[in-house]
Write an enzyme that holds these catalytic residues in place. Structure first.
Site, PDB file in Angstrom:
ATOM      1  N   ASP A 103       6.523   5.358 -10.132  1.00 14.51           N
ATOM      2  CA  ASP A 103       6.386   4.127  -9.345  1.00 14.51           C
ATOM      3  C   ASP A 103       7.680   3.792  -8.600  1.00 14.51           C
ATOM      4  O   ASP A 103       8.143   2.648  -8.629  1.00 14.51           O
ATOM      5  CB  ASP A 103       5.986   2.950 -10.237  1.00 14.51           C
ATOM      6  N   GLU A 122      -3.795  -0.242  -5.658  1.00 15.58           N
ATOM      7  CA  GLU A 122      -2.828  -1.048  -6.389  1.00 15.58           C
ATOM      8  C   GLU A 122      -1.490  -0.932  -5.674  1.00 15.58           C
ATOM      9  O   GLU A 122      -1.387  -0.333  -4.597  1.00 15.58           O
ATOM     10  CB  GLU A 122      -2.711  -0.540  -7.837  1.00 15.58           C
TER      11      GLU A 122
END
Length: 568
Positions: A15, A189
């Site tokens: 991420d 997301e």
């Protein structure tokens, strides 16, 4: 111009959120159930990266009892040019049972990337993966996935945007629902906002964090939309470019999307950065499976791709495709003599007051009450805690595994007196999955033995028939990791040769796909760690002194020669 090889950050570094401030690049990555939480890496050329600091290291968060893979998710770095402040937004995922996904999101600021950081400012519990955007007019916006738990509604939910007061975290004017995604991959997301020329660009992760992962993008002249999708209607970056319709599917592994022609897999969840010379790159997560498998022990790492804006104002990869590459062109002004793997090898002789900042601890915070270099000069002293099945107080000091071929070595002074006391070296994924070569008492508790204990999918396996009697004094331990197989060796004081405890273990289950997941889903996405540690379920008073800790990442051929020598 030089060539940059992926990954740019090896091991658990998922991420990635990248920013540039002046001539410095910074990347923040997720840390899940590990403390200190939120890693920040630094580079000056986009190729060579080093661990700079961690952010949550002063009891800002309690990760005890965290189930894999919950914890600290998707930190987002930003820099407000008007105030010259660094901002960090993140989610603390507390519950994933029943697919409720309960998370609280916070923001913190600092005048210096190395801190001190402010106390966390509560933002929302609407979902997860928050990001902050600082607009040219001085207003601030929060984008996030609103998690959907109702039956019959688009899963996992909508991307929502709101103006936010960063003085107190209050939402201004309510939430604006903007999209459920720009392609048919679904599972969107990690929304992130950028402004380029006359448009706001909304970048999303999509397809789930498995083999269908990707990055998609839309744009609008109004920050609250409506957003038009990229005209290809496909991700702008992925490891698996084939079309996929998976709207409404859970965040599954999508093993059918594994691309056998790609050296890197799962490319997705990225962020955008501009160089001083107006070149553009996306830092993104990626994985490298074990040979001839779809198992990824190193978890999700950080890769890099070069991007350009086309004539229509859309972001695309520099070669016009959307396939993530294992190599990428460096900025034109950068000449890289040698790309050093980020934090590849780790060595600490524990001669300093503070130990190496690569050490991380699952669930509990590091504290001098159970781990320190002060009580035994030139050693790291670790007091025994709970068994390693514990999600509360395990006494583990670990570093990210960053290669598929390496050795880990240490020397231990330890004298156990109770059957629950042990100290040693091993591999760790989470409380249900680890492999541990430990010094412990014999059955009669009148001598020491070396024995291997294993946790596999929550079950305990004690290899007592292969235990080895060991003499008093320091003991050196070594593990050899070779493409998912692990060999443990030991060397007693005065010996010049390494002895093997037993045949190699199959440790391929210590991977994102090998731990406790449902069929067709990824059981975790945190990655493998190497560790030293101690247990004491008697009085928590016994301790082990570790003289050094050394991780050496090696070429496959060197590892094979080491194993061949061990077999003889």
């Amino acid at each position: 111009m030089s060539i940059i090889h992926n990954p740019i950050i090896s091991g658990m570094a998922p991420d990635p959120s990248i920013i540039r401030v002046g001539g410095d690049y910074y990347i923040a990555t997720s840390t899940f159930h590990w403390n200190p939480a939120i890693q920040i890496f630094h580079s000056t050329n986009l190729a060579n990266w080093g661990l700079l600091t961690q952010v949550l290291k002063h009891d800002e968060v309690n990760l005890r009892g965290t189930n894999t893979p919950a914890g600290i998710w998707a930190p987002h770095l930003s820099f407000d040019k008007k105030t010259n402040k660094y901002w960090l937004a993140y989610s603390h995922m507390q519950n994933m049972a029943g697919r409720e996904f309960n998370a609280d999101s916070f923001a913190m600021w600092a005048d210096d990337i190395k801190g001190p950081w402010s106390k966390p400012i509560y933002l929302t519990s609407i979902g997860f993966d928050p990001s902050l955007f600082h607009d040219q007019d001085g207003r601030h916006y929060l984008s996030i996935l609103e998690w959907e738990s109702r039956v019959g509604y688009q899963a996992p939910g909508h991307i929502v945007i709101a103006e936010v007061d960063l003085n107190n975290g209050n939402i201004i004017g309510g939430w604006h629902s903007v999209t459920t995604g720009f392609t048919t991959r679904g599972c969107v997301e990690a929304p992130q906002l950028y402004r380029h020329n006359d448009y706001y660009y909304l970048m999303l992760a999509s397809g789930g964090t498995g083999y269908a992962h990707g990055i998609e993008m839309g744009r609008s002249k109004n920050i609250f939309g409506p957003y038009e999708p990229n005209p290809t209607n496909e991700p702008i970056l992925t490891s698996s470019p084939h079309h996929l319709f998976s709207l409404g599917d859970p965040d599954a592994g999508h093993f059918e999307m594994y691309n056998p022609l790609s050296k890197i897999q799962k490319a997705g969840h990225g962020s955008l950065v501009q160089t001083p010379e107006d070149e553009w790159y996306i830092a993104h997560l990626m994985s490298r499976p074990l040979p001839n498998t779809k198992l990824n022990p190193l978890g999700r790492e950080t890769g890099l791709q070069k991007m350009v804006w086309d004539s229509r104002g859309w972001l695309t990869m520099v070669d016009g495709s959307n396939l993530a590459k294992s190599t990428v062109e460096s900025p034109k002004s950068v000449q890289i003599a040698e790309q050093k793997p980020a934090d590849s090898d780790v060595q600490d002789d524990f001669h300093e007051v503070t130990f190496d900042n690569h050490f991380m601890t699952p669930y509990r915070m590091q504290a001098s009450s159970w781990v320190n270099t002060a009580e035994s000069p030139n050693h790291l002293r670790i007091y025994g805690g709970n068994s390693f099945f514990s999600q509360v107080n395990p006494s583990i000091m670990a570093t990210r595994a960053t290669s598929l071929n390496y050795t880990v070595q240490t020397s231990i002074e330890f004298q156990p007196h109770h059957f629950s006391q042990s100290a040693g070296l091993g591999l760790y994924y989470d409380a249900n999955n680890w492999l541990y070569a430990r010094i412990c008492p014999s059955e009669k508790e009148d001598s020491r033995v070396l024995r291997i204990l294993q946790a596999k999918l929550g079950e305990r396996h004690d290899y007592k028939f292969s235990e080895v009697s060991i003499p008093e004094g320091p003991l050196q331990l070594k593990l050899i990791y070779h493409s998912g197989n692990v060999l443990f060796q030991y060397q007693s004081n005065g010996s010049k040769c390494w002895s093997t405890i037993r045949e190699a273990f199959d440790a391929t289950y210590l991977s994102d796909e090998g731990v406790n997941g449902e069929p067709g889903e990824i059981g975790g996405f945190t990655g493998l760690f190497n560790f030293i540690g101690a247990t004491d379920a008697f009085q928590h008073k016994s301790f082990a002194d570790f003289e050094y800790y050394k991780v050496s990442n090696l070429d496959n051929s060197i590892i094979e020669r080491i194993i061949e020598k061990a077999d003889k």
